[in-house]
Write a protein that holds these residues in place. Structure first.
Motif, PDB file in Angstrom:
ATOM      1  N   LEU A   1       0.716  -1.287   0.122  1.00 52.66           N
ATOM      2  CA  LEU A   1       0.020   0.160  -0.171  1.00 52.66           C
ATOM      3  C   LEU A   1       0.684   1.117   0.010  1.00 52.66           C
ATOM      4  O   LEU A   1       0.432   2.140  -0.788  1.00 52.66           O
ATOM      5  CB  LEU A   1      -0.950   0.012   1.126  1.00 52.66           C
ATOM      6  CG  LEU A   1      -1.832   1.317   1.274  1.00 52.66           C
ATOM      7  CD1 LEU A   1      -2.797   1.495   0.121  1.00 52.66           C
ATOM      8  CD2 LEU A   1      -2.696   1.107   2.747  1.00 52.66           C
ATOM      9  N   GLY A   2       2.073   1.199   0.665  1.00 49.71           N
ATOM     10  CA  GLY A   2       2.849   2.306   0.890  1.00 49.71           C
ATOM     11  C   GLY A   2       3.377   2.567  -0.542  1.00 49.71           C
ATOM     12  O   GLY A   2       3.562   3.710  -1.077  1.00 49.71           O
ATOM     13  N   GLY A   3       3.930   1.542  -1.257  1.00 48.05           N
ATOM     14  CA  GLY A   3       4.494   1.705  -2.475  1.00 48.05           C
ATOM     15  C   GLY A   3       3.555   2.189  -3.457  1.00 48.05           C
ATOM     16  O   GLY A   3       3.923   3.188  -4.410  1.00 48.05           O
ATOM     17  N   LEU A   4       2.390   1.787  -3.357  1.00 49.90           N
ATOM     18  CA  LEU A   4       1.189   2.372  -4.355  1.00 49.90           C
ATOM     19  C   LEU A   4       1.039   3.714  -4.097  1.00 49.90           C
ATOM     20  O   LEU A   4       0.883   4.421  -5.049  1.00 49.90           O
ATOM     21  CB  LEU A   4      -0.106   1.369  -4.301  1.00 49.90           C
ATOM     22  CG  LEU A   4       0.013   0.047  -4.807  1.00 49.90           C
ATOM     23  CD1 LEU A   4      -1.187  -0.433  -4.323  1.00 49.90           C
ATOM     24  CD2 LEU A   4       0.262   0.048  -6.078  1.00 49.90           C
ATOM     25  N   LEU A   5       0.704   4.248  -2.997  1.00 52.83           N
ATOM     26  CA  LEU A   5       0.701   5.649  -2.593  1.00 52.83           C
ATOM     27  C   LEU A   5       1.655   6.516  -2.981  1.00 52.83           C
ATOM     28  O   LEU A   5       1.816   7.529  -3.410  1.00 52.83           O
ATOM     29  CB  LEU A   5       0.225   5.813  -0.977  1.00 52.83           C
ATOM     30  CG  LEU A   5      -0.934   5.145  -0.613  1.00 52.83           C
ATOM     31  CD1 LEU A   5      -1.206   5.255   0.772  1.00 52.83           C
ATOM     32  CD2 LEU A   5      -2.062   5.785  -1.306  1.00 52.83           C
ATOM     33  N   ARG A   6       2.934   5.818  -2.770  1.00 52.79           N
ATOM     34  CA  ARG A   6       4.210   6.742  -3.181  1.00 52.79           C
ATOM     35  C   ARG A   6       4.474   6.864  -4.554  1.00 52.79           C
ATOM     36  O   ARG A   6       5.172   7.854  -4.876  1.00 52.79           O
ATOM     37  CB  ARG A   6       5.462   5.877  -2.344  1.00 52.79           C
ATOM     38  CG  ARG A   6       5.584   6.078  -1.006  1.00 52.79           C
ATOM     39  CD  ARG A   6       6.692   5.111  -0.556  1.00 52.79           C
ATOM     40  NE  ARG A   6       7.826   6.054  -0.285  1.00 52.79           N
ATOM     41  CZ  ARG A   6       9.122   5.790  -0.152  1.00 52.79           C
ATOM     42  NH1 ARG A   6       9.456   4.275  -0.270  1.00 52.79           N
ATOM     43  NH2 ARG A   6       9.911   6.609   0.037  1.00 52.79           N
ATOM     44  N   GLY A   7       3.729   6.165  -5.450  1.00 52.10           N
ATOM     45  CA  GLY A   7       3.837   6.573  -6.849  1.00 52.10           C
ATOM     46  C   GLY A   7       2.784   7.385  -7.150  1.00 52.10           C
ATOM     47  O   GLY A   7       2.720   7.540  -8.564  1.00 52.10           O
ATOM     48  N   ILE A   8       2.160   7.899  -6.414  1.00 56.95           N
ATOM     49  CA  ILE A   8       0.984   9.090  -6.782  1.00 56.95           C
ATOM     50  C   ILE A   8       1.595  10.529  -6.727  1.00 56.95           C
ATOM     51  O   ILE A   8       2.247  10.661  -5.772  1.00 56.95           O
ATOM     52  CB  ILE A   8      -0.292   8.880  -6.113  1.00 56.95           C
ATOM     53  CG1 ILE A   8      -0.901   7.432  -6.241  1.00 56.95           C
ATOM     54  CG2 ILE A   8      -1.255  10.017  -6.344  1.00 56.95           C
ATOM     55  CD1 ILE A   8      -1.954   7.218  -5.326  1.00 56.95           C
ATOM     56  N   GLU A   9       1.520  11.149  -7.701  1.00 59.25           N
ATOM     57  CA  GLU A   9       1.860  12.553  -7.941  1.00 59.25           C
ATOM     58  C   GLU A   9       1.123  13.424  -6.758  1.00 59.25           C
ATOM     59  O   GLU A   9       0.529  14.261  -7.307  1.00 59.25           O
ATOM     60  CB  GLU A   9       1.972  13.147  -9.075  1.00 59.25           C
ATOM     61  CG  GLU A   9       3.001  12.373 -10.058  1.00 59.25           C
ATOM     62  CD  GLU A   9       2.829  13.032 -11.446  1.00 59.25           C
ATOM     63  OE1 GLU A   9       2.462  14.403 -11.459  1.00 59.25           O
ATOM     64  OE2 GLU A   9       3.102  12.489 -12.480  1.00 59.25           O
ATOM     65  N   SER A  10       1.370  13.336  -5.567  1.00 64.32           N
ATOM     66  CA  SER A  10       0.708  14.195  -4.623  1.00 64.32           C
ATOM     67  C   SER A  10       1.654  14.217  -3.183  1.00 64.32           C
ATOM     68  O   SER A  10       1.801  12.865  -2.580  1.00 64.32           O
ATOM     69  CB  SER A  10      -0.796  13.729  -4.436  1.00 64.32           C
ATOM     70  OG  SER A  10      -1.329  14.283  -3.190  1.00 64.32           O
ATOM     71  N   LEU A  11       2.142  15.133  -2.698  1.00 69.05           N
ATOM     72  CA  LEU A  11       2.875  15.174  -1.645  1.00 69.05           C
ATOM     73  C   LEU A  11       2.262  14.552  -0.340  1.00 69.05           C
ATOM     74  O   LEU A  11       2.956  13.663   0.228  1.00 69.05           O
ATOM     75  CB  LEU A  11       3.250  16.607  -1.362  1.00 69.05           C
ATOM     76  CG  LEU A  11       4.327  16.747  -0.108  1.00 69.05           C
ATOM     77  CD1 LEU A  11       5.620  15.845  -0.239  1.00 69.05           C
ATOM     78  CD2 LEU A  11       4.838  18.390   0.126  1.00 69.05           C
ATOM     79  N   PRO A  12       1.151  15.193   0.023  1.00 72.05           N
ATOM     80  CA  PRO A  12       0.559  14.255   1.128  1.00 72.05           C
ATOM     81  C   PRO A  12       0.359  12.972   1.051  1.00 72.05           C
ATOM     82  O   PRO A  12       0.534  12.106   1.793  1.00 72.05           O
ATOM     83  CB  PRO A  12      -0.775  15.139   1.379  1.00 72.05           C
ATOM     84  CG  PRO A  12      -0.849  16.370   0.494  1.00 72.05           C
ATOM     85  CD  PRO A  12       0.194  16.072  -0.539  1.00 72.05           C
ATOM     86  N   VAL A  13      -0.193  12.393  -0.231  1.00 71.81           N
ATOM     87  CA  VAL A  13      -0.521  10.824  -0.471  1.00 71.81           C
ATOM     88  C   VAL A  13       0.975  10.175  -0.370  1.00 71.81           C
ATOM     89  O   VAL A  13       1.129   9.261   0.029  1.00 71.81           O
ATOM     90  CB  VAL A  13      -1.202  10.672  -1.808  1.00 71.81           C
ATOM     91  CG1 VAL A  13      -1.092   9.366  -2.240  1.00 71.81           C
ATOM     92  CG2 VAL A  13      -2.402  11.400  -1.691  1.00 71.81           C
TER      93      VAL A  13
END
Length: 188
Positions: free
Chosen positions: A92-104
């Motif tokens: 889940l962390g990896g998926l979220l880290r791949g999204i172009e949004s600083l908070p995400v």
């Protein structure tokens, strides 16, 4: 009794080693994959080096802050389930880290850091439980495989980014490895 002893027979050695090695790879690659593409992340998000450093140091901080919680989680849900949960958090962390949004991405860093911190605690316990006659060899394998994961994570990040045209691809690729590994642990 542990959850494995109460719910099923021991795994065949080859399957156990495969699951163990895949879990170990996931404990280093997600940390180092960001470093080589950090400049591109900074440009995309228009952030400075101080904020960008949270993507790398944030995970390390999770080790010290969150690792003490791991034994309680394993005691409550069982070691095998706890490892699957840690791998799911890394994914889940990896998926979220791949999204172009600083908070995400920061939330993703927290999830991945939590999963890796817990995994670092759970894996030696797993070895002690399942391979007490081979602790030295198995922990040696663990160390080597984590090193291989770190090398692959760092070494493939820029080529994958260049090939795909986006910094998120190597991060998401390692999330995919985490997903496969978590699915294997859940299945086991």
């Amino acid at each position: 009794m542990t959850d494995r002893q109460t719910s099923q027979a021991p795994l065949p050695a080859t399957l156990w080693l495969l699951a163990f090695a895949l879990a170990a790879i996931n404990l280093r690659a997600p940390i180092v994959v960001v470093g080589p593409v950090l400049e591109s992340i900074m440009q995309t998000l228009a952030i400075g080096a101080g904020v960008a450093s949270l993507f790398t140091t944030g995970m390390i901080l999770c080790f010290g802050v969150l690792s003490p919680l791991a034994p309680g989680v394993a005691a409550r849900i069982g070691l095998d389930r706890a490892i699957a949960l840690a791998l799911a958090a890394i994914t889940l962390g990896g998926l979220l880290r791949g999204i172009e949004s600083l908070p995400v991405m920061l939330v993703g860093t927290l999830f991945a850091g939590l999963g890796i911190a817990f995994g670092n605690v759970f894996m030696p316990s797993l070895v002690k439980r399942d391979r007490p006659e081979r602790i030295g060899q198995t922990m040696g394998l663990y160390t080597v495989v984590m090193g291989i994961g770190a090398t692959l994570g760092a070494g493939t990040a820029v080529p994958l980014m260049n090939l795909s045209g986006h910094w998120s691809v190597p991060i998401l690729m390692w999330a995919g490895v985490g997903l496969v590994t978590a699915a294997l642990w859940i299945w086991l």
